[in-house]
Design an enzyme around this catalytic site. Structure first.
Site, PDB file in Angstrom:
ATOM      1  N   SER A   1      -1.628   4.746   4.043  1.00 34.71           N
ATOM      2  CA  SER A   1      -0.381   3.983   4.044  1.00 34.71           C
ATOM      3  C   SER A   1      -0.593   2.494   3.822  1.00 34.71           C
ATOM      4  O   SER A   1       0.308   1.804   3.320  1.00 34.71           O
ATOM      5  CB  SER A   1       0.352   4.197   5.371  1.00 34.71           C
TER       6      SER A   1
ATOM      7  N   HIS B   1       2.725  -1.937  10.182  1.00 37.45           N
ATOM      8  CA  HIS B   1       2.204  -1.855   8.811  1.00 37.45           C
ATOM      9  C   HIS B   1       2.517  -3.172   8.097  1.00 37.45           C
ATOM     10  O   HIS B   1       3.519  -3.820   8.393  1.00 37.45           O
ATOM     11  CB  HIS B   1       2.843  -0.697   8.034  1.00 37.45           C
TER      12      HIS B   1
END
Length: 271
Positions: A43, A248
């Site tokens: 990711s 993230h």
């Protein structure tokens, strides 16, 4: 003598005219081979956290705002295969993503290892349980990183080298997620510090295995310093909605944190 000379000239002229029209002109530069770039990984490479995803990428959450897409555009890659996928582990890279590589691949970037070590569940433990539970979860992840992850990375890097033997390969590291000062966060300063230490351990092991495979290692720790969660200008999401985007890198993190260092890979400046 005159007829003989004329005949010779005409013969030479006809011989020249009969040369293939496709014959290159003397001194013409040969056409360059297409430049091929392949982006592998999890990711942190796919762009989860940027908020905008390519519909066809589905749960892989690939984004045009992610550093691989930005780098491919910046260097004008003739061929760009973007196969990084949110949630990917070393096995997925090794058995699925490497199929995008070939003998003509010029540059490969890969970011993987965090999911093998269970970073997502560890962060969840730290955000929902007490410091002791958080510390224990981090210690278990660090033990896994040191004792089990190296072999998985070696196998993955070997698969990449075999599938793209002529490529320049760069392993991209992970940023520290947090600043440790005062912050409105479900995580205490101690928990944030321990998670940063785990990221350092992951980068140390990943960098060692990458260099051992003859690859470059792109360490982005310095670039992200001051821009973690709780920073004045965070390049990493805090607790977010949808929750999968939490912790993230955001679009600024990919453009300003990852891209400058990754771009150096294409010039051969990273070793």
């Amino acid at each position: 003598m005159r007829r003989s000379a004329l005949s010779s000239c005409l013969s030479a002229a006809f011989a020249t005219a009969l040369l293939p029209l496709s014959a290159p002109l003397a001194g013409a530069a040969p056409e360059a081979d297409p430049f091929e770039y392949v982006a592998l990984g999890d990711s942190y490479a796919s762009g989860l956290g940027t908020g905008e995803y390519l519909p066809e990428s589905g749960d892989c959450r690939r984004s045009e705002l992610a550093y691989p897409s930005l780098a491919a555009s910046e260097v004008g890659a003739d061929s760009f295969s973007f196969v990084a996928c949110a949630g990917a582990k070393t096995e997925g890279v090794r058995t699925e993503q490497v199929t995008a590589l070939s003998e003509s691949t010029d540059v490969v970037t890969v970011s993987v290892g965090g999911n093998d070590a269970g970073f997502g569940p560890v962060v969840t433990t730290c955000a929902t349980q007490d410091e002791q539970s958080c510390d224990q979860a981090i210690s278990e992840a660090e033990t896994y990183i040191v004792e089990q992850l190296p072999e998985l990375l070696d196998d993955t890097y070997d698969a990449i080298a075999a599938a793209a033997p002529s490529a320049r390969v760069a392993v991209v590291g992970y940023p520290r997620l947090f600043e440790t000062g005062p912050c409105l966060s479900p995580l205490t300063s101690f928990e944030r510090q321990r998670l940063n230490e785990a990221a350092d351990t992951l980068n140390r092991v990943t960098g060692e295995r990458a260099r051992g495979a003859g690859f470059s290692f792109v360490d982005v720790t310095e670039e992200f310093t001051g821009h973690g969660v709780c920073g004045a200008q965070p390049w990493i999401n805090g607790l977010s909605y949808p929750t999968e985007e939490s912790y993230h890198p955001n679009a600024a993190g990919h453009e300003q944190g990852f891209l400058p260092s990754v771009s150096e890979v294409f010039s051969g400046a990273v070793v």
